[in-house]
Design an enzyme around this catalytic site. Structure first.
Site, PDB file in Angstrom:
ATOM      1  N   ARG A  69      44.864  54.546  23.651  1.00  0.00           N
ATOM      2  CA  ARG A  69      44.504  55.267  24.870  1.00  0.00           C
ATOM      3  C   ARG A  69      45.514  56.360  25.216  1.00  0.00           C
ATOM      4  O   ARG A  69      45.693  56.711  26.375  1.00  0.00           O
ATOM      5  CB  ARG A  69      44.349  54.308  26.070  1.00  0.00           C
ATOM      6  N   SER A  70      46.152  56.922  24.170  1.00  0.00           N
ATOM      7  CA  SER A  70      47.106  58.011  24.389  1.00  0.00           C
ATOM      8  C   SER A  70      46.655  59.317  23.750  1.00  0.00           C
ATOM      9  O   SER A  70      47.453  60.234  23.608  1.00  0.00           O
ATOM     10  CB  SER A  70      48.482  57.615  23.824  1.00  0.00           C
ATOM     11  N   GLU A  90      39.618  54.207  12.527  1.00  0.00           N
ATOM     12  CA  GLU A  90      40.752  53.299  12.367  1.00  0.00           C
ATOM     13  C   GLU A  90      40.437  52.297  11.264  1.00  0.00           C
ATOM     14  O   GLU A  90      39.348  51.740  11.211  1.00  0.00           O
ATOM     15  CB  GLU A  90      41.018  52.541  13.680  1.00  0.00           C
ATOM     16  N   THR A 274      35.214  56.419  21.279  1.00  0.00           N
ATOM     17  CA  THR A 274      34.156  57.138  20.571  1.00  0.00           C
ATOM     18  C   THR A 274      33.241  57.909  21.518  1.00  0.00           C
ATOM     19  O   THR A 274      32.893  59.068  21.270  1.00  0.00           O
ATOM     20  CB  THR A 274      33.337  56.156  19.712  1.00  0.00           C
ATOM     21  N   GLN A 276      33.897  59.150  24.345  1.00  0.00           N
ATOM     22  CA  GLN A 276      34.572  60.262  25.010  1.00  0.00           C
ATOM     23  C   GLN A 276      34.773  61.456  24.076  1.00  0.00           C
ATOM     24  O   GLN A 276      34.648  62.597  24.501  1.00  0.00           O
ATOM     25  CB  GLN A 276      35.920  59.793  25.558  1.00  0.00           C
ATOM     26  N   PRO A 280      33.077  67.652  24.920  1.00  0.00           N
ATOM     27  CA  PRO A 280      34.134  68.677  24.866  1.00  0.00           C
ATOM     28  C   PRO A 280      35.379  68.185  25.597  1.00  0.00           C
ATOM     29  O   PRO A 280      35.349  67.155  26.282  1.00  0.00           O
ATOM     30  CB  PRO A 280      33.511  69.879  25.606  1.00  0.00           C
TER      31      PRO A 280
END
Length: 348
Positions: A69-70, A90, A274, A276, A280
């Site tokens: 989440r970075s 991943e 995914t 998100q 854009p």
């Protein structure tokens, strides 16, 4: 031929045979000694080939990582949009294998057992090098430049640089409060983290970031680049150009419009980001944590998460400004908002 001369010939032949045996023995012994004296960094040097692409441990692999989440998925998606780069989803297995190796060598008893079994550090390194290569090369389509995005691989920066001497690392950095809020609200499962506790998550965020940060510093900025998520979102052209210069790969405009290249980008249905990265670049994620951190955690931030301050995020400022977005980003945001409004009206 006389008896004497016949005996002489036989003796000569026996002597020559004996010399040849000793010669063979000493040659083999010398080769063996040379082999033992060779430095341990032999690993897997032989180049291989798949789908026309040659690969070995000397290829310029790219490792993208940091805390989940970075912005690691956004970063790898922007790289995937580049016509010469392939990252893919991943793998999940690479950080686990690296963690398994680390656990073996933490225990002196286990090291002795492995050595007694002939499973030396050299043998393990060769096996891990080959395993990682095969996974990265074969879990996606071929490309001139291959990359891996498993966030916690960067806990092993120094080791990976040892076995892949031409690799590069992109270390994603994001305000730990935003990362913590995202982990909790999106219910991201991380081993050892209590994802219902802001205090626990941000404390462990700080510890994990410190491990990766220290290793990134030690290998040097020619090998490991720190990339702020906030800068990547606010100034994508500037940041992607800086990143590609670091990787020594020509920049391509497609990196600014990754959402238009989704047909060529592999996404995993089980990765939390995914949904998100199909969109854009958008700015909401920068401030979505404002007002959400519990007061008791806010009071203790400087103590429980010292990496906030070390990375340049003021733990006392609970509504920081990360900068002004480029006009390009503002235009994309307006366009996306208009499209969403149209879809809602149409749906209504």
């Amino acid at each position: 031929m006389t008896w004497r001369s016949s005996t002489l010939v036989k003796l000569t032949l026996i002597l020559l045979w004996t010399v040849s045996l000793y010669g063979t023995y000493f040659y083999a012994a010398e080769k063996s000694m040379l082999k033992e004296e060779t430095p341990v960094q032999r690993y897997v040097n032989e180049p291989k080939k798949v789908n026309g692409i040659h690969y070995d441990r000397f290829m310029p692999l790219i490792f993208v990582g940091g805390m989940p989440r970075s912005g690691t998925t956004l970063m790898r998606t922007m790289l995937d949009a580049h016509p010469q780069v392939r990252c893919g989803q991943e793998t999940r297995v690479i950080p686990r294998v690296l963690g398994l190796r680390a656990s073996w060598f933490k225990s002196s008893k286990e090291r002795v057992r492995l050595k007694e079994a002939g499973v030396t550090e050299d043998v393990i390194n060769e096996a891990i090098t080959q395993f990682i290569l095969e996974v990265i090369v074969k879990h996606g389509k071929p490309a001139p430049y291959l990359c891996n995005k498993d966030p916690f691989t960067l806990k092993s920066i120094e080791y990976l640089f040892k076995i892949f001497p031409n690799c590069r690392f992109i270390f994603m950095i994001r305000d730990g409060r935003a990362t913590t809020h995202s982990i909790i609200t999106r219910k991201v499962t991380i081993s050892g983290f209590n994802v219902e506790s802001y205090r626990d998550v941000i404390t462990k965020w700080s510890n994990a970031m410190d491990t990766m940060y220290q290793q990134c510093i030690r290998v040097g900025d020619s090998v490991c680049m720190m990339v702020r998520y906030e800068n990547l979102v606010l100034h994508p052209m500037q940041e992607t150009k800086r990143i590609m210069k670091f990787l020594d790969i020509s920049w391509d405009e497609s990196m600014l419009n990754h959402e238009k290249h989704m047909l060529n980008i592999s996404l995993s249905s089980v990765e939390r980001s995914t949904d998100q990265v199909r969109k854009p670049l958008y700015l909401d994620a920068l401030t979505s944590w404002f007002g959400k951190i519990p007061l008791d955690v806010q009071r203790d931030l400087a103590r429980i998460a010292p990496m906030l301050d070390k990375l340049g995020y003021d733990p006392r400022n609970m509504r920081p400004s990360y900068g002004t977005p480029d006009e390009f980003v503002l235009n994309k945001t307006r366009l996306s908002n208009n499209e969403n409004a149209l879809q809602e009206n149409f749906g209504a």
